[in-house]
Design a protein around this motif. Structure first.
Motif, PDB file in Angstrom:
ATOM      1  N   SER A   1     -71.049  73.306 -56.431  1.00  0.00           N
ATOM      2  CA  SER A   1     -71.429  74.024 -57.651  1.00  0.00           C
ATOM      3  C   SER A   1     -71.119  75.517 -57.500  1.00  0.00           C
ATOM      4  CB  SER A   1     -72.919  73.824 -57.927  1.00  0.00           C
ATOM      5  OG  SER A   1     -73.182  72.457 -58.068  1.00  0.00           O
TER       6      SER A   1
ATOM      7  N   GLN B   1     -75.563  70.357 -60.474  1.00  0.00           N
ATOM      8  CA  GLN B   1     -75.415  69.065 -61.144  1.00  0.00           C
ATOM      9  C   GLN B   1     -76.774  68.378 -61.259  1.00  0.00           C
ATOM     10  OE1 GLN B   1     -75.487  65.615 -60.506  1.00  0.00           O
ATOM     11  NE2 GLN B   1     -76.283  65.773 -58.416  1.00  0.00           N
TER      12      GLN B   1
ATOM     13  N   VAL C   1     -80.673  68.229 -52.761  1.00  0.00           N
ATOM     14  CA  VAL C   1     -81.277  68.928 -51.638  1.00  0.00           C
ATOM     15  C   VAL C   1     -82.520  69.670 -52.139  1.00  0.00           C
ATOM     16  CG1 VAL C   1     -80.876  70.557 -49.759  1.00  0.00           C
ATOM     17  CG2 VAL C   1     -79.011  69.133 -50.586  1.00  0.00           C
TER      18      VAL C   1
HETATM   19  C1  F6R Z   1     -70.655  68.643 -52.084  1.00  0.00           C
HETATM   20  C2  F6R Z   1     -71.903  68.607 -52.815  1.00  0.00           C
HETATM   21  C3  F6R Z   1     -72.903  69.662 -52.550  1.00  0.00           C
HETATM   22  C4  F6R Z   1     -73.607  70.080 -53.859  1.00  0.00           C
HETATM   23  C5  F6R Z   1     -74.745  71.056 -53.556  1.00  0.00           C
HETATM   24  C6  F6R Z   1     -75.426  71.538 -54.821  1.00  0.00           C
HETATM   25  O1  F6R Z   1     -69.824  67.577 -52.431  1.00  0.00           O
HETATM   26  O2  F6R Z   1     -72.122  67.734 -53.608  1.00  0.00           O
HETATM   27  O3  F6R Z   1     -72.343  70.764 -51.922  1.00  0.00           O
HETATM   28  O4  F6R Z   1     -72.657  70.661 -54.699  1.00  0.00           O
HETATM   29  O5  F6R Z   1     -75.687  70.438 -52.734  1.00  0.00           O
HETATM   30  O6  F6R Z   1     -75.980  70.490 -55.542  1.00  0.00           O
HETATM   31  P1  F6R Z   1     -76.400  70.667 -57.042  1.00  0.00           P
HETATM   32  O7  F6R Z   1     -75.175  70.867 -57.842  1.00  0.00           O
HETATM   33  O8  F6R Z   1     -77.118  69.393 -57.405  1.00  0.00           O
HETATM   34  O9  F6R Z   1     -77.300  71.856 -57.110  1.00  0.00           O
END
Ligand code: F6R
Length: 616
Positions: A311, A356, A613
């Motif tokens: 992101s 996301q 996370v």
């Molecule tokens: C890599 C991946 C992670 C997420 C990151 C942020 O493929 O998926 O680096 O982009 O953990 O997650 P969101 O977008 O859910 O905040």
């Protein structure tokens, strides 16, 4: 960071829990467990064999007797305590009559555990969660109902969590609550509907389409056919209802060997859906759902983008787009750094969180920090009513559909597109985008799904190129301008899927140090499409070639001049330079995907990772 699920009803509870846990495994899979309520008796089963946990749990519970009146389940991504069976959820109190599953962190657990031990409790695990089972035990021992015991215990814990509790003394009842971490509740269909809860909506989609989203510090009491939501003080409240129209098929693999393959191929649709209804016939952008008024946005004098991982890479592209089109100074920061560095924000700053899941704790906290400074806060998220959507002043949804593969693909592309729309919208409001430019750019945006389709149709060629690099352990990814975030994303995909060392650099920075690592046999992957700094990129490629590197280039269709400098080429169609990341990253996703498959790795569940996370 884990997934929790719960169900109460006459039959089918165990099957529902196990199927739901399968859908929640993207949140972690260090262990899996269930606690089943047999009316005055609890039964617990757990397995901690990493990616095999759920399959092993299924074997353990294969022959359990019928008569389950309620149950809770958990899939774990370890934070406190090793990923062992002892630390696997559900956790029990001393008597084995109270069971708890939990996602998040109870920050003051050490101090609570010490107090509980002083009063004679025996804690069996190294987890923060277990204290909660003992707190509830204490309260119930002095006569409280399960719901009152949970409410009182919640007043003692600090941190971010979603948890669900059952007790042998109250058959058929689940009490659950959330603070910061996600939790949805629902009611099944039929005359005596099941009460349901889970960390996310897809886990329950086969059983209901009506959901209630709890606010922080709300407590839900579920019994078959009954649901009651209260505050911590016990005041009954009306929760927000949400009707979901996702198809359960959409959350499954749809004929692909894995979710990631399916999701890579869904990218044209994800991009088209994210554009849908937003490019208007009069050559303007319509983002009515934004919730921040055009006047407030016109007043903005600075933009901060905060995000993590892929992101963040999408956000890097947006910096170029917002500065180019809207002429607004734009900073981008990794969310976990932003909140601890005293950023200079005020009511004229727009802070854009990109996530996301809408649940990543670092981004969520960065946005909360921004609100304290009265900045306008907007989130770009793929999940309706996520925690970030609730914290933000405004939301711009990507419409990628649920993403199950741990590595982001379709949500990443949709984020870039949503951010490009935001950049053009800001430009429109500020009068920095002439109508003719807008018309031309809208046309280019509309072409993107077809261009991605073109790249996907060449998947076999990319797989063959990946086959040439099965012995390589180190990769350098280079890019310039918007090719730089593409290089970072290509490197991240390779790292997380193939466990190979892959570093992304802005190519111009190479000569300031990293070039020392280039020697015969080094592999350099460079984004050499015809964006703004193509000529300079070609000079950087010449520099690494002259030092013996093997060069794999992403180049535009028919560009033989670029291909002449490469040992292998990943071809992509040309587009507007600032939209190029949406196309150029696709062959790098496929490259990482196929290289991982050639190494025999599970692309949907890379080791040590979790989809969402929710811990710092
Ligand atoms: C890599 C991946 C992670 C997420 C990151 C942020 O493929 O998926 O680096 O982009 O953990 O997650 P969101 O977008 O859910 O905040």
């Amino acid at each position: 960071m884990c997934g929790i699920i719960g169900a109460t009803g006459d039959e089918g509870v165990l099957a529902l829990l196990l199927d739901g846990l399968e859908r929640l495994e993207y949140r972690g899979y260090d262990s899996a467990g269930v606690a089943l309520d047999y009316g005055h008796d609890l039964y617990r089963a757990r397995a901690a064999t990493g990616t095999g946990s759920l399959a092993d749990l299924r074997k353990v519970v294969e022959n359990v007797p019928a008569g389950v009146t309620a149950g809770i389940g958990h899939t774990r991504w370890a934070t406190h305590g090793h990923p062992t069976e002892t630390n696997a959820h559900p956790h029990l109190d001393c008597s084995g009559k109270v069971a708890v599953v939990h996602n998040g962190i109870i920050e003051n657990w050490r101090e609570l555990a010490a107090k509980l031990r002083e009063t004679g409790h025996v804690l069996a695990s190294d987890t923060d969660t277990e204290v909660f089972a003992h707190l509830v035990e204490e309260e119930m021992a002095s006569g409280s109902s399960l719901a009152n015991a949970v409410r009182s215990s919640l007043r003692e814990v600090r941190g971010a969590f979603a948890l669900a509790v059952i007790a042998a003394s109250e058959p058929g009842t689940i009490v659950a609550a959330r603070r910061v971490s996600p939790l949805v509740v629902g009611m099944g269909d039929g005359d005596n509907p099941m009460g349901l809860l889970a960390s996310d909506i897809p886990a329950l989609l086969g059983h209901t389409r009506r959901f209630w989203v709890l606010d922080d510090d709300q407590v839900v009491e579920l019994r078959p056919g009954q649901m009651r939501v209260t505050t911590l003080a016990g005041k009954v409240v009306e929760p927000t209802e949400l009707q979901v129209d996702w198809d359960i098929e959409a959350a499954e693999k749809g004929g692909y060997p894995d979710f990631m393959g399916k999701e890579i191929h869904e990218q044209p649709r994800a991009v088209a859906d994210t554009l849908l209804g937003r490019l208007l016939a009069d050559d303007t952008i319509g983002l009515d759902e934004l919730r921040i008024t055009p006047d407030d946005l016109r007043d903005i004098d600075k933009v901060f983008i905060v995000a993590c991982g892929s992101s963040y890479h999408a956000g890097l592209v947006a910096k170029y787009a917002i500065e180019r089109w809207a002429r607004l100074p734009t900073e981008i920061d990794i969310a976990s750094e932003f909140r601890y560095r005293d950023p200079v924000l005020d009511e004229r700053t727009l802070v854009v969180g990109v996530s996301q899941s809408g649940e990543t704790i670092d981004t969520l906290q960065a946005m909360s920090e921004a609100r304290q400074w009265n900045a306008k806060v907007l989130v770009i998220s793929n999940v309706v009513d996520s925690s970030m959507a609730r914290v933000a002043d405004g939301v711009l949804y990507t419409h990628a559909g649920p993403e199950v593969g741990v590595a982001s693909t379709k949500t990443h592309l949709s984020q870039i597109v949503a951010l490009e729309l935001l950049a053009l919208y800001l430009a429109q409001l500020r009068g920095t985008l002439p109508a003719a430019d807008a018309r031309r750019l809208f046309g280019k945006l509309e072409e993107l799904p077809a261009l991605i389709e073109t790249v996907l149709a060449r998947e076999d060629d990319v797989a063959a190129v990946a086959g040439q690099f099965t012995k390589t352990r180190d990769f350098f990814f280079l890019g310039r301008h918007v090719g730089f975030p593409v290089a970072l994303e290509g490197a991240l995909k390779l790292k997380e899927l193939s466990y190979l060392r892959a570093e992304g650099y802005p190519a111009g920075e190479l000569k300031h140090g990293p070039i020392a690592l280039i020697e015969p046999g080094a592999v350099v992957v460079a984004v050499a499409t015809r964006t703004r700094l193509w000529e300079k990129m070609m000079s950087n490629i010449a520099e690494v070639r002259s030092r013996g590197a093997t060069v794999l280039l992403v180049a535009n269709d028919g560009d033989e001049e670029t291909a002449a400098e490469a040992d292998a080429v990943l071809w992509v169609p040309e587009t507007e330079p600032l939209f190029a990341p949406v196309v150029d990253v696709v062959p790098l996703q496929l490259f990482a995907y196929h290289l991982a498959a050639l190494h025999g790795l599970d692309v949907d569940r890379p080791r040590n990772l979790a989809k969402t996370v929710t811990v710092e």
